[in-house]
Design an enzyme around this catalytic site. Structure first.
Site, PDB file in Angstrom:
ATOM      1  N   GLU A   1      15.650 -22.646 -30.085  1.00  0.00           N
ATOM      2  CA  GLU A   1      15.093 -21.411 -29.538  1.00  0.00           C
ATOM      3  C   GLU A   1      15.842 -20.187 -30.047  1.00  0.00           C
ATOM      4  O   GLU A   1      15.235 -19.162 -30.388  1.00  0.00           O
ATOM      5  CB  GLU A   1      15.125 -21.446 -28.003  1.00  0.00           C
ATOM      6  CG  GLU A   1      14.249 -22.506 -27.370  1.00  0.00           C
ATOM      7  CD  GLU A   1      12.767 -22.173 -27.451  1.00  0.00           C
ATOM      8  OE1 GLU A   1      12.414 -21.114 -27.991  1.00  0.00           O
ATOM      9  OE2 GLU A   1      11.951 -22.987 -26.981  1.00  0.00           O
TER      10      GLU A   1
ATOM     11  N   ARG B   1      13.776 -17.428 -32.358  1.00  0.00           N
ATOM     12  CA  ARG B   1      13.553 -16.146 -31.688  1.00  0.00           C
ATOM     13  C   ARG B   1      14.564 -15.090 -32.129  1.00  0.00           C
ATOM     14  O   ARG B   1      14.192 -13.985 -32.516  1.00  0.00           O
ATOM     15  CB  ARG B   1      13.612 -16.320 -30.166  1.00  0.00           C
ATOM     16  CG  ARG B   1      12.598 -17.302 -29.629  1.00  0.00           C
ATOM     17  CD  ARG B   1      12.507 -17.217 -28.116  1.00  0.00           C
ATOM     18  NE  ARG B   1      11.823 -18.375 -27.541  1.00  0.00           N
ATOM     19  CZ  ARG B   1      11.197 -18.358 -26.374  1.00  0.00           C
ATOM     20  NH1 ARG B   1      11.157 -17.246 -25.662  1.00  0.00           N
ATOM     21  NH2 ARG B   1      10.615 -19.442 -25.901  1.00  0.00           N
TER      22      ARG B   1
ATOM     23  N   ASP C   1       5.671 -30.582 -33.800  1.00  0.00           N
ATOM     24  CA  ASP C   1       4.784 -29.630 -34.475  1.00  0.00           C
ATOM     25  C   ASP C   1       5.392 -28.856 -35.638  1.00  0.00           C
ATOM     26  O   ASP C   1       4.962 -28.984 -36.787  1.00  0.00           O
ATOM     27  CB  ASP C   1       4.181 -28.671 -33.451  1.00  0.00           C
ATOM     28  CG  ASP C   1       5.221 -28.067 -32.498  1.00  0.00           C
ATOM     29  OD1 ASP C   1       6.421 -28.318 -32.692  1.00  0.00           O
ATOM     30  OD2 ASP C   1       4.820 -27.338 -31.568  1.00  0.00           O
TER      31      ASP C   1
ATOM     32  N   GLU D   1      -0.994 -20.302 -30.244  1.00  0.00           N
ATOM     33  CA  GLU D   1      -1.343 -21.205 -31.352  1.00  0.00           C
ATOM     34  C   GLU D   1      -2.815 -21.119 -31.766  1.00  0.00           C
ATOM     35  O   GLU D   1      -3.147 -21.210 -32.958  1.00  0.00           O
ATOM     36  CB  GLU D   1      -0.976 -22.643 -30.987  1.00  0.00           C
ATOM     37  CG  GLU D   1       0.504 -22.934 -30.974  1.00  0.00           C
ATOM     38  CD  GLU D   1       1.210 -22.372 -29.754  1.00  0.00           C
ATOM     39  OE1 GLU D   1       2.448 -22.204 -29.802  1.00  0.00           O
ATOM     40  OE2 GLU D   1       0.519 -22.112 -28.731  1.00  0.00           O
TER      41      GLU D   1
ATOM     42  N   THR E   1       7.892 -20.037 -37.155  1.00  0.00           N
ATOM     43  CA  THR E   1       7.099 -20.612 -36.079  1.00  0.00           C
ATOM     44  C   THR E   1       7.033 -19.715 -34.850  1.00  0.00           C
ATOM     45  O   THR E   1       6.283 -20.006 -33.923  1.00  0.00           O
ATOM     46  CB  THR E   1       7.652 -22.004 -35.704  1.00  0.00           C
ATOM     47  OG1 THR E   1       6.658 -22.731 -34.991  1.00  0.00           O
ATOM     48  CG2 THR E   1       8.922 -21.878 -34.885  1.00  0.00           C
TER      49      THR E   1
END
Length: 641
Positions: free
Chosen positions: A268, A272, A401, A535, A621
């Site tokens: 994360e 981010r 993913d 998404e 992502t």
């Protein structure tokens, strides 16, 4: 040569002789104290001299000794000369001095060289004083870059970002179609209307907003402050919100720190914080943002200190101690987490010149290449100590993913030079299509999950990113399968839109199923929620860019209307607990990815293609755009190898 060959006496060790304080019989009183003894016939001849004659001779020899030793110690380069005379017997033959007769000639040459070097240094100093300051600074920068390129940057050195060539398409024009422009302006208004966003700058933990319990996520994993601010920096810049961007940048410069004794999610924080800082740096050119990204990247490096180099999921950024989630298949690392570091870490190497970042993520690929893949698939769990797969659970949604996404984007970001990443991606897609992709009785294509050889006919909202991924990778598909990959992308986009369209709110559930006569509908209460996920919108953007089919903009606008109707509350935008309820309740949380991804993808969906064009930019992502590393533009030798 040995000192005995130069002098008519030898220097004996202290205390030698026949007595403690005197010399041999007949010697001059006090001479024995000096440790000097006459040798052979020279000593015997002195016995015939009177005391005054002996004293004169002693003075002569003392003067001679002083002259010799003074010459040794005070000639230029005296330590080397002393070493060559006194300690020659301990040197290798190749390093021994020549006889004394040629030593004077050598020293004369050495003195001439010293004078020449001093004169050259004076000339250089004079030239430097006469040069312009910017020229001197340029030389310093080039020397620094050369050192960095050679990999001599240490962990203790504070790295500043390298100068970079501004990427193409940073600023976009206004859409020519007035209706499209109006819709894009509406999306910008959604971003601008964030009364709770600024409260993140106050430093509170998920601050309470005007309505009860409403919180904006200001932290990641409850620990590093500023998630919403950093995650939305590039969105502010892209939307042309200059004042808000500068305010957020100032907060980052003054308040964003990475020295707290806290445990964070490496994944994360990377997507981010590191991704957000890198993207904002590339878009704006603000050096402080690149510096912060490098500093944070260095803080994450201890996560890779495992027997295999597969990083821990969790890391205390102060102590450097890592561990994995306790629920993750016997302490395994998670595929989507350790497989979603590549883009950011390669760019950290690009801007810092330190190869360690790229080396860490390339090692992950080496470990994966050594492993057998069941049916060509990648299980979601890998033990970082043994280097073996954990539970055989395969998903293109949660837990897996973005690993597949980053294989494709690693190839594209390398300007299509990373052939290994390309091979791994297309092989993985072939296995996914063979073992996971299915079609419902009514013709909806979906991607199931694989558990130990058995399929679970469930597709998560997270899996809907795959439509955009297939479209992005279609052009490079082997065996003339470009058209097939585009068809697959369009089918996934349609299925995910159906999952939205079959709800009362026109917002998609967290997961939906294809069994028992049910298609694209959530059947379990814990799968009916929506937390502002991006998404499906992401796939709409890619499909619009590659096909310009107007239905993708239409579907995107339907999502905007649904967000306004069901998610907008007094303090921001909230997730809902049940997308099938006509009057859903709110979860009172605004995730940072709503600003970083959902609104950004919607804004770009209604922008022209020359704004952040896909041939020049790759989105991580978390939707943070990073420039493609054009081979012709690379400034650090060896980083493309």
């Amino acid at each position: 040569m040995p000192v005995g060959s130069l002098l008519p006496f030898s220097v004996a060790p202290h205390g030698s002789g026949s007595g403690a304080g005197g010399g041999p019989a007949g010697s001059v009183p006090g001479v024995g104290v000096t440790g000097l003894h006459w040798l052979g016939s020279a000593g015997r001849k002195l016995s015939g001299f009177r005391l005054t004659e002996k004293f004169v001779l002693l003075l002569v020899f003392s003067g001679f000794i002083t002259l010799c030793f003074g010459a040794i110690f005070f000639l230029p380069d005296s330590p080397k000369l002393l070493s060559g005379v006194l300690f020659q017997q301990h040197q290798p033959p190749a390093l021994q001095r020549s006889p004394l007769g040629s030593m004077d000639e050598e020293d004369g040459g050495r003195l001439a060289r010293i004078r020449e070097e001093h004169e050259r240094a004076l000339r250089e100093a004079k030239d430097t004083l006469n040069r312009a300051p910017e020229d001197i600074q340029g030389d310093i920068q080039r020397d620094k870059e050369r050192v960095q390129a050679q990999g001599r940057v240490t962990a203790g050195v504070r790295l500043a970002p390298r100068p970079f060539k501004a990427p193409i398409g940073v600023q976009g024009g206004e859409p020519s179609d007035p209706e499209v422009k109006a819709k894009r302006d509406k999306i910008k208004e959604v971003r601008r209307w964030q009364p709770g966003y600024l409260s993140c700058t106050a430093g509170g933990d998920a601050p309470r907003l005007p309505i009860p319990n409403m919180a904006i996520v200001c932290l990641v994993s409850g620990n590093i402050q500023g998630a919403t601010i950093v995650d939305s920096l590039d969105t502010l810049y892209i939307m042309g919100m200059e004042d808000e961007f500068n305010e957020a940048k100032e907060w980052v410069e003054k308040n964003l720190q990475f020295n707290a004794n806290v445990e964070v999610s490496v994944f994360e924080v990377n997507i981010r914080f590191v991704g957000g800082l890198l993207s904002a740096y590339y878009l704006s050119g603000e050096e402080i943002l690149g510096t912060k990204a490098i500093d944070l990247g260095k803080k994450l490096l201890p996560a890779f200190d495992t027997p295999t180099g597969i990083p821990w999921a969790l890391l205390n950024i102060k102590s450097g101690i890592g561990r994995n989630w306790p629920w993750a298949s016997g302490g395994s690392s998670i595929l989507a987490e350790f497989g979603t570091l590549h883009l950011e870490f390669v760019h950290l190497t690009e801007i810092s010149g330190d190869p360690v970042f790229k080396e860490k993520v390339m090692n992950i690929r080496k470990v994966l290449n050594r492993l057998d893949k069941p049916q060509g698939l990648y299980p979601n769990y890998l033990n970082p100590s043994s280097g073996q797969w954990g539970q055989h659970h395969v998903s293109v949604g949660g837990l897996g993913d973005s690993f597949y996404e980053y294989l494709l984007k690693a190839w594209l970001m390398s300007d299509k030079t990373d052939e290994e990443a390309k091979k791994l991606y297309y092989e993985a897609v072939q296995s996914i299509e063979t073992h996971l992709i299915r079609k419902s009785s009514n013709g909806l294509t979906y991607i199931a999950e694989w558990k130990g050889g058995l399929l679970e006919h469930k597709m998560g909202h997270l899996t809907c990113f795959a439509g955009g991924m297939f479209a992005l990778g279609a052009d490079g598909a082997p065996n003339d399968k470009t058209g097939h990959h585009m068809e697959l992308a369009a089918e996934i986009a349609r299925t995910c839109h159906e999952s939205y369209d079959r709800t009362a709110t026109k917002l998609g559930p967290e997961a939906f199923r294809f069994d028992g006569g049910v298609e694209a509908i959530a059947t379990r209460q814990n799968e009916k929620y929506y937390i502002l996920r991006p998404e499906v919108i992401e796939t709409y953007l890619y499909m619009w860019r590659f096909t310009h089919d107007p239905k993708y903009r239409q579907w995107g606008w339907e999502a905007v209307e649904a967000l306004e109707k069901f998610c907008r509350v007094e303090g921001g935008y909230s997730g809902v607990r049940d997308v099938y309820a006509t009057h859903p309740s709110h979860d009172d949380v605004q995730q940072s990815f709503f600003l970083a991804e959902t609104l950004k993808y919607l804004y770009l969906l209604f922008s022209d293609d020359d704004f952040l064009p896909l041939e020049h930019w790759i989105f991580n992502t978390e939707a943070h755009p990073l420039p493609i590393n054009r081979k012709a533009d690379r400034t650090i030798e060896g980083l493309d190898k």
